[in-house]
Motif scaffolding. Sequence first.
Motif, short mmCIF file in Angstrom:
data_model
loop_
_atom_site.label_atom_id
_atom_site.label_comp_id
_atom_site.label_asym_id
_atom_site.label_seq_id
_atom_site.Cartn_x
_atom_site.Cartn_y
_atom_site.Cartn_z
N THR A 242 -2.30 -7.89 -4.59
CA THR A 242 -1.42 -7.98 -5.77
C THR A 242 -1.51 -6.65 -6.53
O THR A 242 -2.41 -5.84 -6.29
CB THR A 242 -1.87 -9.10 -6.72
OG1 THR A 242 -3.12 -8.72 -7.30
CG2 THR A 242 -2.00 -10.44 -6.02
N SER B 71 3.90 -11.81 -12.14
CA SER B 71 3.36 -10.92 -11.10
C SER B 71 2.35 -11.66 -10.23
O SER B 71 1.74 -12.66 -10.65
CB SER B 71 2.68 -9.71 -11.77
OG SER B 71 2.08 -8.86 -10.82
N TYR C 79 -15.82 -8.63 -15.87
CA TYR C 79 -14.78 -9.47 -15.24
C TYR C 79 -15.44 -10.66 -14.54
O TYR C 79 -15.01 -11.81 -14.70
CB TYR C 79 -13.98 -8.63 -14.24
CG TYR C 79 -13.02 -9.41 -13.39
CD1 TYR C 79 -11.78 -9.81 -13.91
CD2 TYR C 79 -13.32 -9.75 -12.07
CE1 TYR C 79 -10.88 -10.53 -13.13
CE2 TYR C 79 -12.42 -10.46 -11.29
CZ TYR C 79 -11.20 -10.85 -11.81
OH TYR C 79 -10.31 -11.56 -11.05
N1 LIG Z 1 -5.85 -9.93 -6.86
C1 LIG Z 1 -7.09 -10.33 -6.59
O1 LIG Z 1 -7.75 -9.77 -5.69
C2 LIG Z 1 -7.69 -11.48 -7.36
C3 LIG Z 1 -8.89 -12.01 -6.87
C4 LIG Z 1 -9.46 -13.07 -7.55
C5 LIG Z 1 -8.88 -13.59 -8.68
N2 LIG Z 1 -7.73 -13.05 -9.15
C6 LIG Z 1 -7.15 -13.64 -10.36
O2 LIG Z 1 -5.84 -14.06 -10.10
C7 LIG Z 1 -5.09 -14.09 -11.32
C8 LIG Z 1 -3.76 -13.42 -11.09
O3 LIG Z 1 -4.01 -12.06 -10.80
P1 LIG Z 1 -3.07 -11.22 -9.81
O4 LIG Z 1 -3.95 -10.68 -8.77
O5 LIG Z 1 -1.89 -12.01 -9.46
O6 LIG Z 1 -2.75 -9.99 -10.79
P2 LIG Z 1 -1.38 -9.44 -11.37
O7 LIG Z 1 -1.79 -8.28 -12.21
O8 LIG Z 1 -0.38 -9.25 -10.29
O9 LIG Z 1 -0.87 -10.63 -12.31
C9 LIG Z 1 -1.49 -10.92 -13.54
C10 LIG Z 1 -0.41 -11.31 -14.52
O10 LIG Z 1 -1.07 -11.67 -15.76
C11 LIG Z 1 -0.28 -11.12 -16.82
N3 LIG Z 1 -1.10 -10.93 -18.00
C12 LIG Z 1 -2.07 -10.03 -18.23
N4 LIG Z 1 -2.54 -10.14 -19.48
C13 LIG Z 1 -1.84 -11.15 -20.06
C14 LIG Z 1 -1.86 -11.73 -21.35
N5 LIG Z 1 -2.68 -11.29 -22.31
N6 LIG Z 1 -1.00 -12.75 -21.61
C15 LIG Z 1 -0.14 -13.19 -20.65
N7 LIG Z 1 -0.06 -12.67 -19.43
C16 LIG Z 1 -0.91 -11.66 -19.13
C17 LIG Z 1 0.21 -9.78 -16.27
O11 LIG Z 1 1.32 -9.26 -17.02
C18 LIG Z 1 0.56 -10.16 -14.84
O12 LIG Z 1 1.91 -10.61 -14.76
C19 LIG Z 1 -5.96 -13.40 -12.37
O13 LIG Z 1 -6.54 -14.36 -13.21
C20 LIG Z 1 -7.01 -12.69 -11.53
O14 LIG Z 1 -8.21 -12.50 -12.23
C21 LIG Z 1 -7.10 -12.01 -8.51
#
Ligand SMILES: NC(=O)c1ccc[n+]([C@@H]2O[C@H](COP(=O)([O-])OP(=O)(O)OC[C@H]3O[C@@H](n4cnc5c(N)ncnc54)[C@H](O)[C@@H]3O)[C@@H](O)[C@H]2O)c1
Length: 272
Positions: free
Chosen positions: A190, A13, A155
């Motif tokens: 996302t 994802s 977080y």
């Molecule tokens: N979306 C934002 O605004 C944002 C901003 C800053 C940082 N991030 C970081 O980016 C990264 C990706 O997030 P995203 O926005 O793509 O979110 P997302 O929810 O689309 O993707 C996260 C993925 O991590 C997987 N996941 C969750 N727990 C897990 C586990 N225990 N083991 C394996 N997989 C697991 C989920 O199934 C999912 O596929 C994360 O580390 C998030 O903290 C996101």
Amino acid sequence: MTNKTAVVTGGASGIGRRTVERLIAHDWTVWSLDVCEHAPDQHASLQTSQNRLRHLQCDVADVESVRSAFDAVRRQTAKLDALICSAGVIRVGALEEHTPEDVDLLLGVNVKGPWLTVREALPLLRERSSVVHPARVVMVGSCAGIRPKPGSGFYAATKAALHLLTGVLAVELGPSGVVVNAVAPGTVATPMLNGAAKTDVTSLYKPTGVSPLGRIAEPDDIADVILFFLSDAARYVNGTVLPVDGGTRAAFYPGNTAMQPVADASLDGTPQ
Ligand SMILES: NC(=O)c1ccc[n+]([C@@H]2O[C@H](COP(=O)([O-])OP(=O)(O)OC[C@H]3O[C@@H](n4cnc5c(N)ncnc54)[C@H](O)[C@@H]3O)[C@@H](O)[C@H]2O)c1
């Protein structure tokens, strides 16, 4: 950038998924590890490239789960060029609203998970690495870990820990030819963001407003920078935490009212 092999956690994802798609498009073989059992196989570019995409269900916070995923990787490859740790979870809310279970989950997935994954990947990364052509590790941190905002709670603390872990790993692993860096995204469109935006009623949490560039980030904006960290151009970059936020942090200062929170409606379905 071709004929290389990477492991991407959180590959089903968002940012992880887009990184998988981009790497496959560059002829990488990619192992996608995700707690979600489904491979990121809906995208058109992947439907023709299944032989270069291997998806494993894996909970990065669980020692045995990570070990058995890497056992499977090791059975098919003797080396890894890169590890991208994108798996992450968010629980928004004031710290006093967090439960111990929330804290265990956040620490487990966002901090212990990358450590466990690096630990398992290291022998394969070292097999590939040299000081001139180092293997790469890229952590997906967050601007919340640099400058927390109300409601980003534990977080933000886990992402600050991940940023420091990046530096420690960079120092420890550099001599063996493995460089470690992190991207720190601002707000990205996302599923994670949509989920967080819906839980802001009691939490004080507001998704950060559009950046000075006039929009929030798309997963591609982050995946491109991850690909930079994997490229030859970044061979001497080690231990950095690179904000990828369109200038949002630079724009925030006391009294600045120009940066308005994104309306919830715009995050539901078609983020702007
Ligand atoms: N979306 C934002 O605004 C944002 C901003 C800053 C940082 N991030 C970081 O980016 C990264 C990706 O997030 P995203 O926005 O793509 O979110 P997302 O929810 O689309 O993707 C996260 C993925 O991590 C997987 N996941 C969750 N727990 C897990 C586990 N225990 N083991 C394996 N997989 C697991 C989920 O199934 C999912 O596929 C994360 O580390 C998030 O903290 C996101």
